[in-house]
Design a protein around this motif. Structure first.
Motif, PDB file in Angstrom:
ATOM      1  N   GLU A   1       0.835  -1.203   0.000  1.00  0.00           N
ATOM      2  CA  GLU A   1       0.000   0.000   0.000  1.00  0.00           C
ATOM      3  C   GLU A   1       0.877   1.264   0.000  1.00  0.00           C
ATOM      4  O   GLU A   1       0.651   2.200  -0.764  1.00  0.00           O
ATOM      5  N   VAL A   2       1.893   1.256   0.859  1.00  0.00           N
ATOM      6  CA  VAL A   2       2.751   2.435   0.989  1.00  0.00           C
ATOM      7  C   VAL A   2       3.544   2.680  -0.289  1.00  0.00           C
ATOM      8  O   VAL A   2       3.579   3.797  -0.813  1.00  0.00           O
ATOM      9  N   THR A   3       4.154   1.607  -0.829  1.00  0.00           N
ATOM     10  CA  THR A   3       5.009   1.817  -1.993  1.00  0.00           C
ATOM     11  C   THR A   3       4.191   2.170  -3.240  1.00  0.00           C
ATOM     12  O   THR A   3       4.628   2.987  -4.048  1.00  0.00           O
ATOM     13  N   SER A   4       3.010   1.588  -3.365  1.00  0.00           N
ATOM     14  CA  SER A   4       2.238   1.973  -4.554  1.00  0.00           C
ATOM     15  C   SER A   4       1.704   3.404  -4.407  1.00  0.00           C
ATOM     16  O   SER A   4       1.627   4.143  -5.383  1.00  0.00           O
ATOM     17  N   PHE A   5       1.413   3.792  -3.163  1.00  0.00           N
ATOM     18  CA  PHE A   5       1.014   5.188  -2.925  1.00  0.00           C
ATOM     19  C   PHE A   5       2.145   6.134  -3.338  1.00  0.00           C
ATOM     20  O   PHE A   5       1.932   7.119  -4.052  1.00  0.00           O
ATOM     21  N   LEU A   6       3.366   5.801  -2.905  1.00  0.00           N
ATOM     22  CA  LEU A   6       4.512   6.667  -3.208  1.00  0.00           C
ATOM     23  C   LEU A   6       4.784   6.702  -4.711  1.00  0.00           C
ATOM     24  O   LEU A   6       5.069   7.758  -5.274  1.00  0.00           O
ATOM     25  N   THR A   7       4.675   5.567  -5.335  1.00  0.00           N
ATOM     26  CA  THR A   7       4.917   5.514  -6.783  1.00  0.00           C
ATOM     27  C   THR A   7       3.893   6.369  -7.521  1.00  0.00           C
ATOM     28  O   THR A   7       4.227   7.124  -8.431  1.00  0.00           O
ATOM     29  N   LYS A   8       2.638   6.237  -7.072  1.00  0.00           N
ATOM     30  CA  LYS A   8       1.575   7.015  -7.701  1.00  0.00           C
ATOM     31  C   LYS A   8       1.854   8.520  -7.570  1.00  0.00           C
ATOM     32  O   LYS A   8       1.595   9.308  -8.461  1.00  0.00           O
ATOM     33  N   LYS A   9       2.409   8.914  -6.435  1.00  0.00           N
ATOM     34  CA  LYS A   9       2.697  10.339  -6.196  1.00  0.00           C
ATOM     35  C   LYS A   9       4.013  10.776  -6.840  1.00  0.00           C
ATOM     36  O   LYS A   9       4.394  11.944  -6.744  1.00  0.00           O
ATOM     37  N   GLY A  10       4.731   9.814  -7.434  1.00  0.00           N
ATOM     38  CA  GLY A  10       6.017  10.163  -8.041  1.00  0.00           C
ATOM     39  C   GLY A  10       7.082  10.456  -7.006  1.00  0.00           C
ATOM     40  O   GLY A  10       8.023  11.216  -7.258  1.00  0.00           O
ATOM     41  N   ALA A  11       6.946   9.881  -5.839  1.00  0.00           N
ATOM     42  CA  ALA A  11       7.949  10.097  -4.795  1.00  0.00           C
ATOM     43  C   ALA A  11       8.837   8.863  -4.698  1.00  0.00           C
ATOM     44  O   ALA A  11       8.369   7.772  -4.396  1.00  0.00           O
ATOM     45  N   GLU A  12      10.111   9.076  -4.986  1.00  0.00           N
ATOM     46  CA  GLU A  12      11.025   7.933  -4.915  1.00  0.00           C
ATOM     47  C   GLU A  12      11.235   7.526  -3.467  1.00  0.00           C
ATOM     48  O   GLU A  12      11.180   8.351  -2.568  1.00  0.00           O
ATOM     49  N   TYR A  13      11.472   6.227  -3.292  1.00  0.00           N
ATOM     50  CA  TYR A  13      11.772   5.752  -1.938  1.00  0.00           C
ATOM     51  C   TYR A  13      12.856   4.706  -2.017  1.00  0.00           C
ATOM     52  O   TYR A  13      13.134   4.144  -3.083  1.00  0.00           O
ATOM     53  N   LEU A  14      13.463   4.448  -0.879  1.00  0.00           N
ATOM     54  CA  LEU A  14      14.518   3.460  -0.807  1.00  0.00           C
ATOM     55  C   LEU A  14      14.178   2.549   0.359  1.00  0.00           C
ATOM     56  O   LEU A  14      13.976   3.031   1.480  1.00  0.00           O
ATOM     57  N   GLU A  15      14.089   1.255   0.082  1.00  0.00           N
ATOM     58  CA  GLU A  15      13.858   0.334   1.189  1.00  0.00           C
ATOM     59  C   GLU A  15      15.230  -0.086   1.694  1.00  0.00           C
ATOM     60  O   GLU A  15      16.011  -0.682   0.962  1.00  0.00           O
ATOM     61  N   ILE A  16      15.560   0.237   2.936  1.00  0.00           N
ATOM     62  CA  ILE A  16      16.940  -0.032   3.356  1.00  0.00           C
ATOM     63  C   ILE A  16      17.074  -1.125   4.406  1.00  0.00           C
ATOM     64  O   ILE A  16      18.180  -1.579   4.682  1.00  0.00           O
ATOM     65  N   GLY A  17      15.999  -1.517   5.050  1.00  0.00           N
ATOM     66  CA  GLY A  17      16.195  -2.561   6.050  1.00  0.00           C
ATOM     67  C   GLY A  17      15.021  -2.706   6.986  1.00  0.00           C
ATOM     68  O   GLY A  17      13.885  -2.408   6.620  1.00  0.00           O
ATOM     69  N   GLU A  18      15.305  -3.165   8.221  1.00  0.00           N
ATOM     70  CA  GLU A  18      14.219  -3.403   9.154  1.00  0.00           C
ATOM     71  C   GLU A  18      14.646  -3.155  10.596  1.00  0.00           C
ATOM     72  O   GLU A  18      15.831  -3.025  10.904  1.00  0.00           O
ATOM     73  N   VAL A  19      13.640  -3.083  11.458  1.00  0.00           N
ATOM     74  CA  VAL A  19      13.867  -2.895  12.888  1.00  0.00           C
ATOM     75  C   VAL A  19      14.198  -4.258  13.494  1.00  0.00           C
ATOM     76  O   VAL A  19      13.497  -5.230  13.232  1.00  0.00           O
TER      77      VAL A  19
END
Lengths: 226, 721
Positions: free
Chosen positions: B673-691
């Motif tokens: 949900e989050v990544t498709s939202f960001l893609t739709k908004k044209g906002a690049e993101y980087l998945e870097i890891g986890e807690v």
């Protein structure tokens, strides 16, 4: 019968409003705010002496407030076996009145301490507290003079009579301290011999609402109401 | 009049000529004192006014912009928020405890003078290098002073910043900000309403303290001056202020007073002159009536900066009731004068007029300078060598630098939970308090980026505003308005003046783009000693809100196994100033490589994504990326022994600065949900890891979590002790 309570305001009290909200929200009963110059106190189940810097902490924390007009009525209220709770500056005032033993001196590191602390119950049957034996409560402290001190004789008395209500302890995670302010035997709160007067440095009135970091402060009022 | 006497009063001979010509007579010494107080930088902004006028100060939510004791914004229903920041730099260097304590006292009075109850304070404090002997003394005194005053009066301290840098060795900065809640229909202004109204004095007795404080605050220091100037620092009594605050708020809510002014810098002089000027009226005050702590001359009474005093105007018929309320609070009260229709400021003493001046000459004819300024020269481009730096060294460089370590030693000396409405305490990206009895919350942050501003004042200031903005956004707080505190060295140096002018332009550009007008502020110039100017330090205090306290984000890790994403755009290594400076890549960072232009539209776009995702409850925790990059942001997010495991192409990327940079923690189940939202908004993101639990792992390399956390949390105290 509904639970009745009162909060005393001295010049320089700054947790009086917080204590009023605490009582209003948790007791759902009558809550009075009494100015220090009053000479009568309505008949209530619980009186809170709130935190703050009564009379600017001049002379000695709590010393001037202990001579206020209303104190006569407070002592009567306590002698009547009704509940009396002193929080922070209120605790200091209770030791100055002589309703509680010992004294609160400057924190070991000589600095004000405003942070979350962890406490647990020491002896049973104090102030009607229904708290599980090893339950750790998270409640904030905010004080300069919270380092509880008394002589050995008094300490033995407090122990023999099981008057130590709370002691500071480590929390569940790393980086929490055993004894945050250097109090003798990590004492965070004591009662009188009859167990109806409680003085404590942590502020339960800042840890009860859903948006507070902890709701453990509820236990104190809930114990009294039940 | 003697030239030395004029110069000692901080006036130039040209300025004196203007006064002399206007009055066409000689001045009394008391009158000279008045001009000294009113025509210095601190009171009349003679250097900065021309540029400050260019700032945006109004929009649909501004109720009161600059010019009153504090700015006020609209928070819907009948709620208004009053706030302001003010400096007490020079007094805090001379006497750190009382200098900083009275700084807090002064700003709180500015807030309750408006009829608002203070609900939070913040501060921005800067010191020299800890290796400089005096720094420890100053740090201890300032923190103790801020705590002493705020704790005693019982206003929670909810955040701020504390930095160390060599240019503040002899000029530490103490900027204190306060926020108050006011009912919109009960705001008080300094403008008196009626001719014949009584001018009343409320509060502490007047003593010798602080005489010439305001003009001192506008002097360049030399080291020997310190001892000589000590008597000029005011002494604070927070207990008195608590009584004064309760007394004044009770008077205001009872409708017994018309207007009120704080006797702050330049005491009774500036408060009465301002009253007359705002109301376009005159004042006549009998100085013999002023309650005194010790025998004082008329001159001394006029210039005393004794703390905890107010000047108010009341209707004659309320005199008795006002006295009664103030008696309950044990506060001194005296009728000392009245509002006249003469448009003159008159002070009497011993049945003699010692001051009789038209308001116009003091206020409207105050000097305004258009000082010469230089645009900073273009910086050369240089490629730095990063090949030798190792990951371990980079981490170590941060953990041995006070600026990156956890500042609990500072914040723990402040009461941050009194009033029972605190939601986010100091040490998080912004402090947050609830408006009592509502679901609304106010968030606030103070920030400045002196290194960026030295490199490029215009762009650097945009980054500073953006940093405050991000601090609020990270908590899901909508940024609303700004207060500013412009700390600079001597404006007589055209290079410094250039920094002042350009940074104000940067502030303007960013404030317009973010729709966050500047509603109050303060200017502190001449912060230099022995020819060493401070770095330009225009501090921003930004305030925002959320109407629903359940929607705000935490900055702390929530749950083991959650994913960590990065939003925003990394600054390139060669253009990441704090990386270059703090990782010791170069020692003359200010010589090379200009700042990258900050795209404010991009800032807004990413911010809106964070706000929307927060409202969708997709964000478990969020922190902004600033000095120290992703790594520093992640360290700040550790909580309940939770750490992080990350993978990045190049470890240096973890230490670079960002534009529109945020670290967000999300549940695995929300990833799509989050990544498709960001893609739709044209906002690049980087998945870097986890807690993860009790661990720090970078590109499969494991570090000792407890060793790093122990240093991060506890070394600040070790280094400064």
């Amino acid at each position: 019968m509904s639970f009745k309570s009162a909060v005393i305001t001295f010049p320089g009290s700054n947790c009086d409003r917080d204590a009023l909200c605490y009582l209003n929200d948790l007791t759902k009963g009558e809550v009075h705010n009494i100015w220090h110059e009053e000479t009568s106190l309505p008949k209530v189940d619980l009186v809170i002496l709130p935190g703050g810097f009564s009379f600017g902490d001049y002379l000695r924390s709590g010393a001037m407030a202990s001579k206020s007009k209303i104190i006569h009525e407070i002592v009567k209220h306590a002698n009547d076996n009704r509940y009396l709770l002193g929080i922070c500056n209120g605790f200091q005032i209770l030791t100055e009145i002589g309703l509680l033993e010992g004294a609160l001196i400057r924190n070991k590191k000589l600095k004000f301490l405003g942070k979350n602390c962890f406490i647990k119950k020491k002896f049973k049957n104090n102030f009607n507290l229904s708290i599980k034996d090893n339950q750790i409560l998270q409640i904030p402290v905010a004080h300069n003079e919270g380092n509880f001190y008394c002589d050995t004789e008094t300490l033995n008395l407090l122990k023999n009579n099981e008057q130590i209500a709370f002691e500071y302890c480590k929390g569940e995670f790393s980086n929490t301290e055993e004894n945050i302010n250097g109090s003798i035997e990590a004492i965070a709160g004591i009662t009188n011999k009859k167990k109806n007067v409680l003085g404590m440095m942590p502020h339960p009135e800042r840890a009860y609402s859903d948006f507070h970091q902890s709701q453990d402060g509820r236990l104190i009022i809930e114990s009294l109401i039940s | 009049m003697n030239e030395d006497l004029i110069l000692q009063h901080g006036l130039t001979l040209d300025e004196f000529k203007v006064i002399r010509k206007y009055l066409n007579r000689d001045l009394s010494i008391e009158e000279l004192g008045i001009f000294s107080a009113m025509w210095n930088e601190h009171c009349c902004y003679k250097t900065s006014k021309k540029w400050l006028k260019k700032l945006p100060t109004d929009n649909e939510i501004v109720i009161q912009g600059p010019g009153e004791n504090a700015g006020v914004i609209d928070l819907q229903d009948n709620d208004g928020i009053a706030f302001k920041i003010e400096s007490h730099n020079h007094p805090s260097y001379i006497e750190p405890f009382n200098g900083s304590a009275t700084g807090v006292g002064g700003i709180l009075r500015d807030i309750f003078t408006m009829g608002a109850r203070p609900i939070a304070t913040l501060d921005s404090i800067r010191f020299g290098l800890i290796e400089t002997e005096k720094t420890k003394y100053l740090l201890n005194g300032v923190v103790n002073g801020i705590g002493h005053y705020g704790n005693c009066i019982g206003i929670p301290n909810i955040g701020g910043e504390c930095e160390f840098e060599s240019t503040y060795d002899f000029n530490n900065l103490v900027n204190a900000m306060a926020v108050g809640h006011v009912q919109k229909d009960k705001i008080f202004y300094s403008k008196p309403k009626s001719i014949g109204g009584l001018i009343v004095y409320i509060g502490s007795k007047t003593g010798k303290d602080g005489i010439h404080g305001a003009s001192m605050a506008s002097d360049v220091f030399s080291e020997e001056d310190e001892d000589e100037k000590r008597p000029s620092v005011q002494v604070g009594d927070p207990f008195m202020e608590k009584l004064l605050m309760e007394g004044c708020l009770e008077l205001m809510s009872s409708g017994l007073i018309e207007s009120m002014q704080d006797m702050g810098a330049a005491g009774i002089t500036s408060s009465s002159v301002e009253m007359a000027s705002k109301g376009n009226v005159g004042v006549c005050i009998n100085l013999d009536k002023v309650p005194l702590r010790q025998p004082l001359s008329a001159y001394e009474i006029l210039l005393s900066e004794s703390q905890e005093r107010m000047l108010a105007v009341i209707d004659k018929k309320n005199n008795h009731k006002v006295r009664e309320i103030l008696q309950k609070w044990q506060i001194d009260y005296e009728v000392i004068g009245e509002i006249t229709d003469t448009k003159r400021v008159v002070f009497e003493s011993n049945n003699k007029k010692v001051v009789d001046l038209p308001v116009e000459i003091i206020v409207d004819d105050a000097p305004e300078y258009d000082r010469e300024f230089y645009i900073p020269r273009k910086r050369k481009n240089k490629d730095f060598d990063f090949s030798k730096i190792k990951l371990e060294d980079m981490i170590n460089n941060l953990l041995t630098n006070l600026n990156y370590l956890d500042k609990s030693w500072v914040f723990d000396q402040y009461d941050s939970t009194v009033m029972g409405d605190t939601i986010r305490e100091p040490g998080q990206s912004s402090g947050i308090v609830k408006i009592h009895g509502t679901q609304k919350v106010i968030g606030a942050s103070t920030d400045c980026n002196p290194l960026y501003i030295r490199i490029n004042p215009y762009e650097g200031m945009k980054y500073t505003v953006a940093e405050s903005y991000r601090n609020l956004i990270a908590c899901n707080i909508n940024p609303l308005a700004i207060t500013n505190n412009l700390n600079f060295a001597s404006p007589l140096d055209p290079n410094i003046m250039g920094e002042l002018v350009l940074s104000i332009h940067g502030l303007k550009t960013a404030a317009i783009k973010f729709n966050t007008p500047i509603v109050s502020g303060n200017v502190s110039l001449y912060n230099q000693t022995n020819e060493i100017p401070i770095k330009p330090t225009p501090v921003i205090g930004m305030v925002g809100s959320n109407m629903d306290l359940n929607k705000i984000n935490t900055n702390k890790f929530c749950e083991i196994g959650n994913k960590i994403l990065i939003l925003g755009k990394q600054l390139t290594k060669n253009f990441s100033p704090y990386l270059l400076q703090d990782q010791k890549i170069t020692f003359n960072i200010c010589e090379f490589n200009d700042l990258e232009v900050l795209d404010l539209d991009f800032e807004k776009k990413i911010a809106n994504c964070v706000l929307e995702l927060s409202d969708l409850k997709c964000i478990m925790s969020c922190n902004d990326i600033s000095r120290g990059g992703i790594f520093s942001a992640l360290l700040k997010m550790q909580y309940k022994d939770m750490g992080f495991k990350v993978k990045v192409p190049d470890p240096i990327d973890l230490f670079c600065e960002y534009s529109a940079g945020y670290v967000i923690e999300i549940r695995s189940k929300d990833f799509e949900e989050v990544t498709s939202f960001l893609t739709k908004k044209g906002a690049e993101y980087l998945e870097i890891g986890e807690v993860i639990k009790e661990g720090i792992e970078i590109n499969s390399k494991k570090f000792d979590y407890f060793d790093i956390m122990n240093k991060y949390r506890n070394d600040f105290e070790k280094i400064i002790s």
